[in-house]
Design an enzyme around this catalytic site. Structure first.
Site, short mmCIF file in Angstrom:
data_model
loop_
_atom_site.label_atom_id
_atom_site.label_comp_id
_atom_site.label_asym_id
_atom_site.label_seq_id
_atom_site.Cartn_x
_atom_site.Cartn_y
_atom_site.Cartn_z
N ALA A 173 0.84 -1.21 0.00
CA ALA A 173 0.00 0.00 0.00
C ALA A 173 0.87 1.25 0.00
O ALA A 173 2.02 1.22 0.43
CB ALA A 173 -0.88 0.00 1.24
N GLY A 187 0.38 -5.33 0.68
CA GLY A 187 -0.59 -5.39 -0.41
C GLY A 187 0.00 -6.06 -1.65
O GLY A 187 -0.71 -6.71 -2.42
N GLU A 208 -0.36 -9.62 -1.07
CA GLU A 208 -1.79 -9.99 -1.18
C GLU A 208 -2.24 -10.06 -2.63
O GLU A 208 -3.04 -10.91 -3.02
CB GLU A 208 -2.64 -8.98 -0.39
CG GLU A 208 -2.40 -9.12 1.11
CD GLU A 208 -3.19 -8.12 1.93
OE1 GLU A 208 -2.88 -6.92 1.82
OE2 GLU A 208 -4.11 -8.52 2.67
N GLU A 227 2.08 -5.64 7.89
CA GLU A 227 1.09 -4.67 8.37
C GLU A 227 1.07 -4.53 9.89
O GLU A 227 0.77 -3.46 10.42
CB GLU A 227 -0.31 -5.04 7.87
CG GLU A 227 -0.55 -4.79 6.39
CD GLU A 227 -0.02 -5.90 5.48
OE1 GLU A 227 0.71 -6.79 5.95
OE2 GLU A 227 -0.34 -5.84 4.27
#
Ligand code: NAD
Length: 708
Positions: A63, A104, A107, A127
């Site tokens: 992110a 991210g 992911e 995270e």
């Protein structure tokens, strides 16, 4: 199609190449680019399979954290939606993981049908370090694709794993041989998939096998991390999310993940941990030093003094593969130091952290010496001899005479004036403070002391060196105790004074550990050595002579030979590692208080926190105002990485900003008026604290005019 994503058709394969320096972060622009390219590939009848790859050194860093707290973070297409879209793809999708895939980015790869990874790549979900849980399906897909135990380890520790350690767990479908060109291999692999009529592999179809983990696994895991994660909120949320993956459908699990993610977002803990993330990045920006200043190359290091600190400092460089000379006065002292280093490595080998060959490789990088003639090749010399100005000056004058031009001359002093040490050489511009913390091979903090004449190039070199040996650096100016120990002083002073006023060591330490500090101040004093604190006070008796109660109980313990853990008695009694309250210390405090006319009373945990923690914050305000520290976040890094301040509170200055500077000021003023003469002497609010409180501002916003 976009300047951050290249779209190309290679035969029947659409290749979406992320290309945004430095880390392909998944900000709204990148998410939109992927979404559009993906739709294009799905709509194109010629496309039989889709590859997501990267032109940067990383696959994807995750992110865009600068979007956090802004509407952009969740703007459409959101990352969870994008991952769901990839998973629902009607054409097989291959993630070509060429390098690190974090957060991210990981992911995104988990949402693909297949993962091909370079053998040097690493996957991680960090995270938790930002006070969050993975929120784009990571907690639900990882346990399904691999197994819940691995998912717990990766998600709760936040540590990236090399793909070589992930072989065979179901996460990576193919790890090509290193010598093959990665992009070509991915292309060939995908072509083969297409010709084999590759199946689509959605996590919605995978259920975690109930017999793939034991009934007690989650509770055992909780117990195993309890000490390390004390006070943190996010780790338990991570565990709950993985638990959900083991019992719910993917759809319900993703909804649970979203709920747990939301509970973390916008909490003081998430703000605190994200503050520290940015603090580490801003700590290397030094006012007045141009970005064009080049660091000097450091290929060979020497350490002077092979005692507690010197040995640990040397290990940092050896661990990074840098040849290191260790010098001490006598062959005996040197041998002792070398033996300690060897023993440390052997213990690591016994614990399976390194091989016996590694131990020998490390020891081979170490050259023992008792002669300054051996320092001619060193690019950096770090002095760690006794804390005595005359001794240090002699060492620096010898360094000046023996080291090559351009060699960086550093001191590890905790309290002495680095300007004065630099003046003992004919090259003060090459002299700097490198204040390591004990144990120096473990503690992450490095206070870099920029003296009056230190060259910019030397500061930049120290910052680069710190990074290369895995330290968290913070640049500070010259004053007694620099930043960390100067802030420690009022904290220790108040802990000792509270003893006189009737609080027991256990009560004081308990209030402070419940606040979140790794250790209470009295237990810490026993660990560091009551003799060490005493000798520091001796060196500046004149400045504190006006206050008869100043650390008097600690002085008396010193006189009784109770130096702390090393003598089995200090503020506590030690039975092995067990710490026991000592009635003699309580009697000593009571009798001393009576002799000084100090009334004893019940003291609340809140008062203990306000008098110790708020006063160290007040000292931080003086430090900022004097320009000893460039920014409040540097003080936070120092206290979190060097003194056990809870990361989930973001450091002392951030904590003060969270609870409001008016509240800190009001508490200090209250104690000033309630503590009589003592309060008047020691509870003076820093002018900067008063100013910011009056203006309704925070330490985080403050920029010293000197550095504006
Ligand atoms: P120590 O007593 O364990 O070791 C000092 C070593 O220096 C000894 O081996 C001694 O023989 C050697 N030495 C003394 N004079 C020398 C000289 N002229 N030339 C070469 N070697 C000489 O001390 P330490 O605890 O390692 O502390 C060293 C420095 O690090 C001090 O300045 C101290 O303030 C600082 N420091 C200590 C700590 C800590 O927790 N111990 C933390 C941060 C900084």
């Amino acid at each position: 199609m976009s300047d951050i994503l290249e779209y190309a058709l290679h035969g029947h394969i659409a290749v979406l190449t992320l290309n945004q320096a430095p880390v392909n972060s998944l900000g709204v622009a990148m998410r939109t680019a992927i979404d559009e390219a993906f739709s294009q590939a799905l709509a194109d009848e010629r496309v039989a399979a889709i590859v997501i790859s990267s032109k940067q050194a990383l696959f994807c860093g995750g992110a865009d954290i600068s979007e956090f707290g802004s509407p952009k973070a969740f703007a459409s297409p959101s990352l969870p939606d994008l991952c769901n879209k990839i998973e629902a793809s009607t054409k097989p999708v291959v993630a070509a993981i060429n390098g690190m895939a974090l957060g991210g980015g990981c992911e995104l790869a988990l949402a693909c049908d297949y993962r091909v990874a370079h053998s040097k790549a690493r996957l991680g979900l960090p995270e938790v370090h930002l006070g969050l849980i993975p929120g784009a399906g990571g907690t639900q897909r990882l346990p399904r694709l691999a197994n819940p135990q691995l998912a717990l380890e990766m998600i709760v520790s936040g540590k990236p794993k090399p793909v070589t350690a992930l072989r065979g767990c179901g996460l990576i479908d193919f790890i090509p041989e290193q010598e093959q060109a990665f992009d070509d291999t991915v292309q060939a692999y995908t072509e083969q998939l297409v010709s084999d009529g590759a199946v689509l592999k959605s996590c919605a179809e995978i259920r975690v096998e109930p017999n793939s983990f034991s009934a007690g696994m989650f509770d055992d895991f909780r117990a195993s991390i309890a000490r390390k994660t004390r006070g943190f909120f996010a780790p338990e949320q991570c565990i709950k999310a993985v638990e959900a993956a083991c019992s719910l459908t993917l759809e319900a699990g993703l909804a649970k993940e979203a709920e747990l993610f939301k509970a973390c977002m916008d909490t003081p803990q998430a703000r605190a941990q994200q503050h520290l993330f940015f603090a580490e990045r801003s700590a290397t920006k030094i006012p007045g030093i141009k970005a064009s200043v080049e660091p000097r190359s450091i290929k060979s290091v020497a350490v002077i003094g092979s005692g507690t600190m010197g040995g640990g400092i040397a290990m940092n460089f050896i661990n990074s593969g840098i040849p290191t000379t260790l010098l001490d006065l006598s062959a005996e002292a040197l041998e002792r130091g070398i033996n300690v280093i060897r023993r440390n490595y052997e213990i690591s080998a016994q614990k399976g952290r390194m091989s016996t060959d590694d131990v020998e490789c490390c020891m081979a990088l170490l050259t023992p010496s008792t002669s300054y003639d051996d320092l001619g090749q060193a690019d950096l010399v770090i002095e760690a001899v006794f804390e005595n100005m005359d001794v240090k000056k002699k060492v620096f004058s010898a360094l000046d005479a023996n080291c090559k031009p351009g060699c960086i001359l550093a001191t590890n002093t905790s309290t002495l004036n680095v300007n004065e040490i630099a003046a003992a050489t004919g090259r003060p511009e090459d002299v700097i403070g490198l204040h390591f913390f004990s144990p120096a091979n473990v503690m992450r903090l490095l206070e870099i002391v920029r003296a009056e004449k230190t060259a910019d190039e030397v500061v930049v070199s120290a910052l680069k060196m710190a990074k290369s040996i895995g330290k968290v650096p913070a640049v500070v100016g010259v004053c007694f105790g620099f930043v960390g120990n100067r802030m420690l002083e009022p904290y220790g002073r108040e802990a000792s004074r509270l003893l006189l006023e009737g609080a027991s060591p256990t009560q004081i330490d308990k209030a402070i550990t419940e606040f979140g500090m790794a250790m209470g101040p009295l237990a810490m004093s026993d660990l560091a050595g009551i003799d060490v604190g005493y000798l520091v006070r001796e060196s500046r008796r004149e400045e504190i002579a006006h206050e008869p109660s100043y650390q008097i109980v600690q002085d008396k313990l010193y006189e009784l030979g109770r130096y702390g853990q090393k003598t089995g008695r200090g503020n506590y009694i030690y039975d092995g590692r067990k710490q026991i309250e000592d009635p003699e210390v309580i009697d000593l405090a009571r009798d001393t208080a009576a002799a000084l006319g100090i009334a004893q009373r019940e003291i609340s945990a809140q008062e203990i926190i306000e008098r110790t923690i708020y006063m160290l914050i007040n000292e931080g305000a003086y430090i900022l105002e004097e320009g000893i520290s460039y920014r409040a976040s540097d003080c936070d890094l120092i206290w979190v990485n060097g003194y056990g301040f809870p990361a989930w509170r973001g450091g002392p200055m951030h904590f003060a900003d969270e609870i409001g500077l008016q509240n800190i000021l009001a508490a200090i003023e209250k104690h000033r008026s309630q503590l009589g003469e003592y309060g008047e002497k020691w509870f003076t609010p820093a002018p900067l604290l008063k100013q910011l409180a009056a203006e309704g501002k925070t330490f985080g916003e403050y920029i010293n005019p000197k550095y504006a």
